[in-house]
Structure formats: structure tokens, C-alpha cells
Design a protein around this motif. Structure first.
Motif, PDB file in Angstrom:
ATOM      1  N   THR A 185       0.812  -1.216   0.000  1.00 41.09           N
ATOM      2  CA  THR A 185       0.000   0.000   0.000  1.00 41.09           C
ATOM      3  C   THR A 185       0.846   1.267   0.000  1.00 41.09           C
ATOM      4  N   GLU A 186       2.137   1.139   0.310  1.00 43.59           N
ATOM      5  CA  GLU A 186       3.043   2.291   0.342  1.00 43.59           C
ATOM      6  C   GLU A 186       4.462   1.792   0.131  1.00 43.59           C
ATOM      7  N   PRO A 187       5.407   2.694  -0.225  1.00 45.40           N
ATOM      8  CA  PRO A 187       6.783   2.273  -0.518  1.00 45.40           C
ATOM      9  C   PRO A 187       7.453   1.485   0.601  1.00 45.40           C
ATOM     10  N   GLU A 188       7.205   1.843   1.884  1.00 46.58           N
ATOM     11  CA  GLU A 188       7.857   1.161   3.000  1.00 46.58           C
ATOM     12  C   GLU A 188       7.074  -0.067   3.478  1.00 46.58           C
ATOM     13  N   ASP A 189       6.062  -0.443   2.748  1.00 46.39           N
ATOM     14  CA  ASP A 189       5.248  -1.610   3.101  1.00 46.39           C
ATOM     15  C   ASP A 189       5.943  -2.859   2.567  1.00 46.39           C
ATOM     16  N   LYS A 190       6.962  -3.332   3.300  1.00 47.15           N
ATOM     17  CA  LYS A 190       7.802  -4.436   2.843  1.00 47.15           C
ATOM     18  C   LYS A 190       7.557  -5.710   3.665  1.00 47.15           C
ATOM     19  N   PHE A 191       8.093  -6.844   3.195  1.00 37.52           N
ATOM     20  CA  PHE A 191       7.784  -8.159   3.770  1.00 37.52           C
ATOM     21  C   PHE A 191       9.069  -8.899   4.154  1.00 37.52           C
ATOM     22  N   TRP A 192       9.041  -9.521   5.357  1.00 32.16           N
ATOM     23  CA  TRP A 192      10.172 -10.334   5.806  1.00 32.16           C
ATOM     24  C   TRP A 192      10.304 -11.581   4.922  1.00 32.16           C
ATOM     25  N   ILE A 193      11.563 -11.965   4.659  1.00 35.56           N
ATOM     26  CA  ILE A 193      11.864 -13.259   4.041  1.00 35.56           C
ATOM     27  C   ILE A 193      12.802 -14.020   4.980  1.00 35.56           C
ATOM     28  N   GLY A 194      13.027 -15.289   4.718  1.00 32.33           N
ATOM     29  CA  GLY A 194      13.776 -16.129   5.654  1.00 32.33           C
ATOM     30  C   GLY A 194      15.278 -16.069   5.519  1.00 32.33           C
ATOM     31  N   LEU A 195      15.875 -14.879   5.503  1.00 28.92           N
ATOM     32  CA  LEU A 195      17.320 -14.712   5.347  1.00 28.92           C
ATOM     33  C   LEU A 195      17.851 -13.834   6.472  1.00 28.92           C
ATOM     34  N   THR A 196      18.962 -14.270   7.123  1.00 28.15           N
ATOM     35  CA  THR A 196      19.523 -13.519   8.249  1.00 28.15           C
ATOM     36  C   THR A 196      21.025 -13.785   8.385  1.00 28.15           C
ATOM     37  N   ASP A 197      21.738 -12.807   8.965  1.00 30.23           N
ATOM     38  CA  ASP A 197      23.151 -13.012   9.319  1.00 30.23           C
ATOM     39  C   ASP A 197      23.335 -12.768  10.812  1.00 30.23           C
ATOM     40  N   SER A 198      22.301 -13.068  11.593  1.00 28.13           N
ATOM     41  CA  SER A 198      22.333 -12.847  13.037  1.00 28.13           C
ATOM     42  C   SER A 198      23.313 -13.768  13.755  1.00 28.13           C
ATOM     43  N   VAL A 199      23.644 -14.911  13.178  1.00 33.23           N
ATOM     44  CA  VAL A 199      24.609 -15.835  13.804  1.00 33.23           C
ATOM     45  C   VAL A 199      26.022 -15.292  13.640  1.00 33.23           C
ATOM     46  N   THR A 200      26.410 -14.991  12.409  1.00 35.63           N
ATOM     47  CA  THR A 200      27.737 -14.434  12.115  1.00 35.63           C
ATOM     48  C   THR A 200      27.561 -13.265  11.162  1.00 35.63           C
ATOM     49  N   GLU A 201      28.011 -12.095  11.562  1.00 31.34           N
ATOM     50  CA  GLU A 201      27.846 -10.911  10.731  1.00 31.34           C
ATOM     51  C   GLU A 201      28.484 -11.098   9.356  1.00 31.34           C
ATOM     52  N   GLY A 202      27.677 -10.873   8.306  1.00 29.87           N
ATOM     53  CA  GLY A 202      28.176 -10.994   6.938  1.00 29.87           C
ATOM     54  C   GLY A 202      27.982 -12.362   6.333  1.00 29.87           C
ATOM     55  N   THR A 203      27.610 -13.355   7.146  1.00 28.10           N
ATOM     56  CA  THR A 203      27.343 -14.698   6.641  1.00 28.10           C
ATOM     57  C   THR A 203      25.831 -14.898   6.615  1.00 28.10           C
ATOM     58  N   TRP A 204      25.247 -14.806   5.433  1.00 29.60           N
ATOM     59  CA  TRP A 204      23.796 -14.859   5.294  1.00 29.60           C
ATOM     60  C   TRP A 204      23.325 -16.300   5.143  1.00 29.60           C
ATOM     61  N   LEU A 205      22.375 -16.657   6.006  1.00 32.26           N
ATOM     62  CA  LEU A 205      21.840 -18.024   6.012  1.00 32.26           C
ATOM     63  C   LEU A 205      20.324 -17.989   5.871  1.00 32.26           C
ATOM     64  N   TRP A 206      19.769 -19.012   5.185  1.00 35.31           N
ATOM     65  CA  TRP A 206      18.331 -19.185   5.139  1.00 35.31           C
ATOM     66  C   TRP A 206      17.868 -19.881   6.420  1.00 35.31           C
ATOM     67  N   THR A 207      16.580 -19.889   6.651  1.00 36.56           N
ATOM     68  CA  THR A 207      16.063 -20.451   7.912  1.00 36.56           C
ATOM     69  C   THR A 207      16.357 -21.944   8.053  1.00 36.56           C
ATOM     70  N   GLY A 209      19.198 -23.212   7.421  1.00 40.63           N
ATOM     71  CA  GLY A 209      20.628 -23.324   7.700  1.00 40.63           C
ATOM     72  C   GLY A 209      21.530 -23.303   6.478  1.00 40.63           C
ATOM     73  N   THR A 210      20.961 -23.327   5.267  1.00 40.67           N
ATOM     74  CA  THR A 210      21.793 -23.314   4.064  1.00 40.67           C
ATOM     75  C   THR A 210      22.285 -21.905   3.779  1.00 40.67           C
ATOM     76  N   PRO A 211      23.549 -21.777   3.326  1.00 39.92           N
ATOM     77  CA  PRO A 211      24.090 -20.433   3.054  1.00 39.92           C
ATOM     78  C   PRO A 211      23.485 -19.831   1.788  1.00 39.92           C
ATOM     79  N   LEU A 212      23.471 -18.532   1.732  1.00 37.97           N
ATOM     80  CA  LEU A 212      22.970 -17.815   0.558  1.00 37.97           C
ATOM     81  C   LEU A 212      23.899 -18.044  -0.631  1.00 37.97           C
ATOM     82  N   ASN A 213      23.305 -18.403  -1.766  1.00 39.19           N
ATOM     83  CA  ASN A 213      24.067 -18.561  -3.001  1.00 39.19           C
ATOM     84  C   ASN A 213      24.428 -17.164  -3.522  1.00 39.19           C
ATOM     85  N   LYS A 214      25.704 -16.811  -3.472  1.00 35.32           N
ATOM     86  CA  LYS A 214      26.131 -15.463  -3.834  1.00 35.32           C
ATOM     87  C   LYS A 214      25.918 -15.146  -5.312  1.00 35.32           C
ATOM     88  N   SER A 215      25.755 -16.179  -6.140  1.00 30.66           N
ATOM     89  CA  SER A 215      25.489 -15.951  -7.562  1.00 30.66           C
ATOM     90  C   SER A 215      23.999 -15.770  -7.826  1.00 30.66           C
TER      91      SER A 215
END
Length: 276
Positions: A185-207, A209-215
């Protein structure tokens, strides 16, 4: 003045007969020499003519350059128009493709239902999503309109046997993009997805546990930037979770990192149910 500039002419004068005191023969003539000078244009006239030619040439050059500039502006405007037309057509084709795929899936399911019973389920078994979920291939997606933190959103998905969405292809990102445009409904109306680097900063993981495919990433330009202050609010852990959505722009680059405690809507994902 040289002799080449002088023209000589012989002029014959006849003596007047009124003077009786002078005796002369009727055929007697007197000659006089007359010089006629050739006229040539002055240096000033030549300079004025040359100056006039120069001014005319400059005017012609200005007119030609103006015409070229106008042609360039027209050409640029046409190119911009064609670009916008092509972009709009591409978006329309993407939406039509998603609708066609959904229609094919539903038609295939209807055909399988008519052919039952069969001794062995076909290899391409029909997949169904429960009411309120959107289907894309064998996956079902739920777009929650309740704003929660990232952890709360994940728990919300788990209650329905799902998890925050894991994006594994451009086709999946495109499907989510087209669906979100109708739900934002507005530009800032965004949605969470299952990606986080809360375990190790800069290492993005899906919920899972698989790492993000950088390609295969869809970060917005300049993201992730890991801000520690957002809208005058301090975040000690920075931005460790990912949200997506961009209502007014085309393309697939829709990922933004965000503090996990910020409230947002979310996208849940689970496998479709199989009709045996």
C-alpha cells in the motif's frame, strides 16, 4: 599609375568654318589625345564584401547546428519513450506468464481428477494449495498482512507448517515481486523473508541453515549496509534480517537488510499438498 592603367583614344575635331581669317583645307583635322582610366573596386569595398560573406557563413553554421541539436533532442525523446514502452510490455508479459502457469496447473489437476482412479500416480503429480495461499509450481505462499518482528513472523509461519520464504530462483523472485505489487500500500510496506546473518555478521543463512548462493542474490543497490541507527533509533546488532518489496520500480533487486526487531509483514512458504 602605370601605362597598363591608361587607355588611349584618338578624337578628331573639325575646324569651325565661321572663322574666315584662317585658311584651311576642308579635310584638315586636329587630333587630341584623351586618356581614360580603368576603374577598379577600392580596398574598402573588397573588405566589406569579405566581411559580409563571413557573417553569412556563420549564420549558416548556427542554423545547421541548431537543426542537429533539435534532431538529437527528438531522437533522445523517442528512445526514452520506446524504453518505457518496452519496460511496461515486459512487466505485462511477466504477469501474463504467471497467470498462464497457474491456469495450466489448475487444468492439469482437473484432468488428473477426471482420469482417477489410476494404478500408479503420474510422475507430475498434481499439487494443491489451501485456501488463502498463492501457488507457484509445487510451492505455496502466504502473504501475511500483520506486522511482526522477524522472529514473530517466523513463528507465525511455523504455526501453519511453513517457514519464512526461501528464494532459490529468478522465477520465484519474479513471482513474489508481481504478487507483492498488488499487496503493498506504500513504498515502505515491505515483507520479511527467511534470510539472516544474526549468527555471524556478513554470513547470510536461510532459515533451514543453508548459506545464501552469492550468484543468486537480489540485493537493492547499496545493500546490505548494516546501519546501526534507523529513523533516530539505535540498533546495537545492526541490520541482521532481510525484507523485500519495491512498489514503484521494475527489476528484481528488492532485498534490504533491516533490524530484526522492526515490525513488518511477511511471506510464508511451504510445499503444496499432493493429490494422490
Amino acid at each position: 599609375m602605370t601605362e597598363a592603367d591608361v587607355v588611349y583614344s584618338d578624337v578628331k575635331f573639325t575646324k569651325s568654318k565661321e572663322k574666315a581669317t584662317v585658311t584651311s583645307s576642308p579635310n584638315e583635322s586636329t587630333y587630341a589625345e584623351v586618356k581614360i582610366l580603368k576603374t577598379e573596386p577600392s580596398a574598402g569595398s573588397q573588405q566589406q564584401a569579405a566581411g559580409g560573406s563571413k557573417v553569412t557563413a556563420e549564420r549558416v553554421a548556427v542554423v545547421v547546428l541548431s537543426a542537429l541539436l533539435l534532431a538529437a533532442v527528438i531522437a533522445l525523446g523517442y528512445i526514452c519513450y520506446e524504453y518505457h514502452q518496452t519496460t511496461g510490455h515486459l512487466q505485462k508479459l511477466t504477469v501474463e506468464n504467471a497467470a498462464m502457469r497457474k491456469n495450466i496447473t489448475e487444468t492439469r489437476c482437473e484432468v488428473i481428477m477426471v482420469q482417477k482412479p489410476c494404478p500408479q500416480p503420474p510422475a507430475d503429480t498434481c499439487h494443491k494449495c489451501q485456501e488463502g495461499w498463492e501457488q507457484n509450481g509445487p510451492q505455496c505462499y502466504y502473504f501475511s498482512t500483520v506486522k511482526l518482528t522477524w522472529e514473530q513472523a517466523r513463528e507465525r509461519c511455523r504455526r501453519d507448517g511453513a517457514d519464512l520464504v526461501k528464494i532459490e530462483s529468478e522465477d520465484e523472485q519474479s513471482f513474489l515481486m508481481q504478487t507483492l505489487r498488488d499487496k503493498m500500500t506504500e513504498p515502505e510496506d515491505k515483507f520479511w523473508i527467511g534470510l539472516t546473518d544474526s549468527v555471524t555478521e556478513g554470513t547470510w543463512l536461510w532459515t533451514d541453515g543453508t548459506p545464501l548462493n552469492k550468484s543468486l542474490t537480489f540485493w537493492r543497490k547499496g545493500e546490505p549496509d548494516n546501519w546501526t541507527e534507523v529513523n533516530n533509533t539505535q540498533y546495537v546488532d545492526g541490520e541482521d534480517c532481510v525484507r523485500m518489496g519495491e512498489k514503484c520500480e521494475s527489476g528484481l533487486k528488492w532485498w534490504f537488510d533491516e533490524p530484526c526487531t522492526a515490525p513488518h509483514k511477511c511471506i510464508c512458504e511451504k510445499s503444496a499438498e499432493i493429490d494422490a
